[in-house]
Design an enzyme around this catalytic site. Structure first.
Site, PDB file in Angstrom:
ATOM      1  N   GLU A 218       6.890  -8.471  -3.055  1.00  0.00           N
ATOM      2  CA  GLU A 218       6.633  -9.323  -4.210  1.00  0.00           C
ATOM      3  C   GLU A 218       7.395  -8.883  -5.463  1.00  0.00           C
ATOM      4  O   GLU A 218       6.783  -8.589  -6.486  1.00  0.00           O
ATOM      5  CB  GLU A 218       5.127  -9.352  -4.503  1.00  0.00           C
ATOM      6  CG  GLU A 218       4.313  -9.848  -3.319  1.00  0.00           C
ATOM      7  CD  GLU A 218       2.815  -9.828  -3.571  1.00  0.00           C
ATOM      8  OE1 GLU A 218       2.149 -10.799  -3.253  1.00  0.00           O
ATOM      9  OE2 GLU A 218       2.298  -8.794  -4.084  1.00  0.00           O
TER      10      GLU A 218
ATOM     11  N   ASP B 107       1.021   0.513  -9.420  1.00  0.00           N
ATOM     12  CA  ASP B 107       1.033  -0.956  -9.462  1.00  0.00           C
ATOM     13  C   ASP B 107       1.129  -1.455 -10.900  1.00  0.00           C
ATOM     14  O   ASP B 107       1.298  -0.658 -11.822  1.00  0.00           O
ATOM     15  CB  ASP B 107      -0.196  -1.537  -8.738  1.00  0.00           C
ATOM     16  CG  ASP B 107       0.195  -2.766  -7.925  1.00  0.00           C
ATOM     17  OD1 ASP B 107       0.695  -3.724  -8.542  1.00  0.00           O
ATOM     18  OD2 ASP B 107       0.030  -2.757  -6.700  1.00  0.00           O
TER      19      ASP B 107
ATOM     20  N   ASP C  11      -9.726  -7.064   2.109  1.00  0.00           N
ATOM     21  CA  ASP C  11     -10.224  -7.484   0.798  1.00  0.00           C
ATOM     22  C   ASP C  11     -10.669  -8.945   0.833  1.00  0.00           C
ATOM     23  O   ASP C  11     -11.149  -9.462  -0.176  1.00  0.00           O
ATOM     24  CB  ASP C  11      -9.180  -7.259  -0.308  1.00  0.00           C
ATOM     25  CG  ASP C  11      -7.812  -7.854   0.000  1.00  0.00           C
ATOM     26  OD1 ASP C  11      -7.503  -8.090   1.188  1.00  0.00           O
ATOM     27  OD2 ASP C  11      -7.038  -8.087  -0.945  1.00  0.00           O
TER      28      ASP C  11
ATOM     29  N   HIS D 108       5.896  -4.647  -9.012  1.00  0.00           N
ATOM     30  CA  HIS D 108       4.578  -3.995  -9.136  1.00  0.00           C
ATOM     31  C   HIS D 108       4.696  -2.717  -9.964  1.00  0.00           C
ATOM     32  O   HIS D 108       4.134  -1.684  -9.613  1.00  0.00           O
ATOM     33  CB  HIS D 108       4.003  -3.677  -7.744  1.00  0.00           C
ATOM     34  CG  HIS D 108       3.496  -4.889  -7.018  1.00  0.00           C
ATOM     35  ND1 HIS D 108       2.277  -5.450  -7.262  1.00  0.00           N
ATOM     36  CD2 HIS D 108       4.069  -5.658  -6.060  1.00  0.00           C
ATOM     37  CE1 HIS D 108       2.105  -6.510  -6.477  1.00  0.00           C
ATOM     38  NE2 HIS D 108       3.184  -6.659  -5.749  1.00  0.00           N
TER      39      HIS D 108
HETATM   40  C1  ACM Z   1       1.005  -6.969  -0.380  1.00  0.00           C
HETATM   41  O1  ACM Z   1      -0.107  -7.360  -0.018  1.00  0.00           O
HETATM   42  N1  ACM Z   1       1.539  -7.418  -1.506  1.00  0.00           N
HETATM   43  C2  ACM Z   1       1.777  -6.020   0.395  1.00  0.00           C
END
Ligand code: ACM
Ligand code: ZN
Length: 691
Positions: free
Chosen positions: A315, A209, A414, A251
């Protein structure tokens, strides 16, 4: 006399103990077995003399069963190969007795327990069921009791009958992110133990990431290839496959920090210290970058035998690609044209994803990607992981992709699991109580029976931006994992949350036994009664000149003056959310009233793009048509050094009498140090009070 009395007391304690040392197994566990038929025969007595007999190939399963019984009852069981013995617990595989993989049957008779599986995994799940049925010994739950207990006193009665069980989904997974906060190998193994206890067979390991720092404090670690091989074996013994994820082409800032020439600008880059999504991504027009990624994937496949390789795809901002000569040249070279659905850069991402899918498929594996990879022309062989709701999964199934449902609305562990966020360890935001997880329907009704076959599984995700320690990972997972397990294994048509909570109580015994940290909200429901004192605005007619965002509009304007104070997370239903335009509310007092003070609450959650308001204006009117301003106040923007939370804002002004008041609350644009820089921030407001 004294001696005799002592003897009597000891005998009484012993008698009480022996009686209570005869617990009875309860097959009402999680996931609830599909068929349980009990009879009145004398129960099988599980005690230290019980032997586990295993067919060839099931030695490890026998060891697990013995280990679990030892954990739960404090007695170890001997294990021998099965040669037609007529006592003990027998483990065997009879695939022809089952129509699907991973199924099992448990037959309990007074003399013998047979755990029969369609395969070794089925036997393993039968063992998990038995393990979860046995009450944890009072030797563990009540250590005061453990004097004068002999080995021969310990036993558990297994009621006679037959249990038949099989999973509804073949893919049952959980994800873990060791990038934002590193998770040591031993803790990952405990996580795998937790998955095994919940009949899961896929562990999605998010290995790369943008970040590696937090609050500017260096944080990190690494796994060697040998450590990973050890982990893979550990998981495989528990019938769990580890799916590695290399998240592409976004990412990737941590990789760019090491290899700046692989980015569009050439850097320099640093491992990212902020949460959110970096705009610096891999350069899709640079052949060297593509070869690098192919290399990484091949190395990953050398280590991970997984039939699935996750290549991310979520993203990925395209701002660098739009300006990068190499990326633009690639678009030309490939003859990519934008259309009314997608930009040329979206199709460029499809080129990257499809190219990497070929590398993966060349080695007989399949790719999984987040649902963004549908934006363009992704190859039909890709499995879609639907995270931005279920819509992506529905679209993908219609197009013929296999789908894993992991929507953030129901399966992002989360998020907060209580409305009382002040009493919770800080997390990324959101509100996802166990109840909502348990409600999740992974099989979209709008799909045809043929399309439904493409929904192969369900998964929950744990991202660790705000989770620095493994106890916190466990706290976020448990007991939401129980609800997930029910959905993955049973996808029950009828759901009874109260009965489910009762079944969770037994799981808590196991959490305690294994020292797992867990959240206990469902066992101690809290009722919020946070009301504000009645004021001029309370429950008076209220209108909004512009409605809140649809997904955060709930009961509408009345939320703002119903006397209940905003609590919990922004999506708790107690806040109205606005983005890109102000909250503009008009309250009708129904008769002239004197006022000099306006107060309201707003919530900040910067990671979720929610900032404090920038300004509040108060206007008054006698006729509800012509308003004049009586107060205006600017509010400084919250910085990363400021805590997120719920804050009160107040404006005082010279007393004024009017029949109507208008409150206009404006928001900021996201500041330069935010990943969404330039976009409007959200404001979430509740309970406007006027005095
Ligand atoms: C994600 O939560 N960006 C897959
Ligand atoms: Zn580029």
């Amino acid at each position: 006399m004294k001696k005799l009395l002592l003897f009597c007391l000891a005998a009484m304690a012993f008698a009480a103990c022996t009686k209570e040392q005869l617990p009875v197994a309860d097959y009402d566990i999680i996931p609830q077995p599909k068929e349980v038929r009990l009879n009145e025969e004398k129960p099988f007595e599980l005690n230290f003399k019980t032997v586990v007999y295993y067919e060839a190939g099931l030695e490890r399963e026998a060891m697990f069963l013995s280990e679990y019984v030892s954990n739960i009852l404090c007695i170890g069981l001997n294990q021998h190969e099965y040669h037609g013995q007529t006592d003990g617990i027998v483990l065997n595989i009879v695939s022809e007795d089952f129509t699907q993989a991973e199924a099992y049957e448990i037959n309990v008779t007074p003399k013998q327990v047979i755990i029969k599986g369609a395969d070794a995994a089925g036997v393993f799940y039968g063992i998990q069921t038995l393990r979860k049925s046995i009450p944890v010994s009072r030797l563990f739950t009540d250590p005061q009791q453990n004097f004068n207990v002999k080995l021969s006193d310990i036993s558990c009665q297994l009621p006679c009958g037959t249990i038949r069980d099989w999973p509804n989904f073949s893919y049952r997974g959980m994800h873990l992110d060791p990038c934002r906060h590193f998770i040591p190998l031993d803790s990952v193994k405990v996580y795998i133990d937790m998955l095994a206890m919940h009949n899961m067979n896929q562990f999605h390991f998010h290995l790369s990431d943008d970040q590696g720092w937090y609050d500017t404090i260096r944080h990190g670690g690494f796994y060697t290839q040998d450590e990973l091989r050890d982990l893979i074996e550990y998981a495989a013994e528990r019938h769990i496959n580890i799916i590695p994820e290399i998240d592409l082409p976004g990412h990737m800032q941590a990789a760019l920090a090491c290899y700046p020439h692989l980015g569009c600008t050439g850097g320099p880059y640093e491992v990212w210290k902020r949460w959110g999504v970096s705009e610096d991504v891999l350069c899709a027009g640079n052949e060297e970058t593509m070869l690098f990624v192919e290399d990484v994937l091949n190395e990953v496949m050398d280590v991970f035998p997984s039939p699935y390789i996750h290549i991310g795809g979520d993203e990925c901002p395209k701002v660098r690609w739009e300006k990068c000569p190499k990326c633009q040249a690639k678009i030309k070279e490939l003859g990519i044209k934008k259309d009314d659905k997608f930009t040329a850069e979206d199709y460029l991402q499809s080129y990257v994803m499809n190219r990497m899918a070929k590398v993966v498929e060349a080695r007989g594996r399949r790719v999984i990607g987040w649902d963004e990879i549908l934006e363009g022309n992704v190859s039909e062989t890709a499995i879609i992981m639907s995270w931005r709701g279920t819509e992506g999964g529905i679209e993908a199934a219609r197009k013929g992709h296999d789908v894993i449902m992991a929507p953030s609305s129901h399966l992002y562990f989360d998020y907060y699991q209580s409305e009382d966020i002040a009493s919770e360890p800080m997390c990324i935001g959101g509100y996802l109580p166990v109840e909502r997880v348990y409600e999740f329907q992974p099989m979209p009704e709008e799909l045809t029976p043929e399309q439904k076959k493409h929904i192969i599984g369900v998964q929950a995700n744990i991202w660790t931006e705000y989770i620095a320690h493994f106890w916190h990972v466990q706290y976020m997972a448990l007991p939401r994992m129980e609800a997930l397990t029910e959905i993955q294994w049973n996808n029950p048509q009828e759901r009874d949350f109260d009965a489910f909570v009762e079944r969770c109580r037994h799981m808590v015994q196991l959490y305690e036994l294994y020292h797992y940290t867990y959240a206990d909200h469902i066992f101690n429901p809290q009722v919020w009664a946070d009301t504000v004192e009645a004021n001029l605005a309370t429950s008076k007619p209220i209108t909004l000149r512009q409605q809140p965002a649809e997904q955060y509009s709930y009961e509408g304007a009345v939320v703002l003056n119903d006397g209940n104070l905003g609590r919990g997370a922004y999506n708790s239903g107690r806040w109205l959310g606005f983005c890109g335009y102000p909250l503009d509310a008009v309250i009708d007092f129904e008769q002239p009233a004197e006022m000099q003070h306006v107060r309201f609450h707003a919530l900040t959650n910067k990671g979720a793009w929610i900032y404090n308001p920038s300004q509040v204006k108060v206007l008054v009117s006698d006729d509800g048509e012509t308003f004049h301003e009586v107060a205006q106040k600017d509010i400084p923007i919250s910085t990363w050094a400021d805590k997120d939370g719920i804050f009160a804002y107040e404006v005082d002004f010279k007393p004024v009498t009017a029949k109507f008041v208008e409150v206009v609350i404006s928001g900021y644009n996201l500041p330069e140090d935010h990943s969404g820089f330039g976009n409007p921030a959200w404001i979430f407001v509740d309970e406007i009070e006027v005095e």
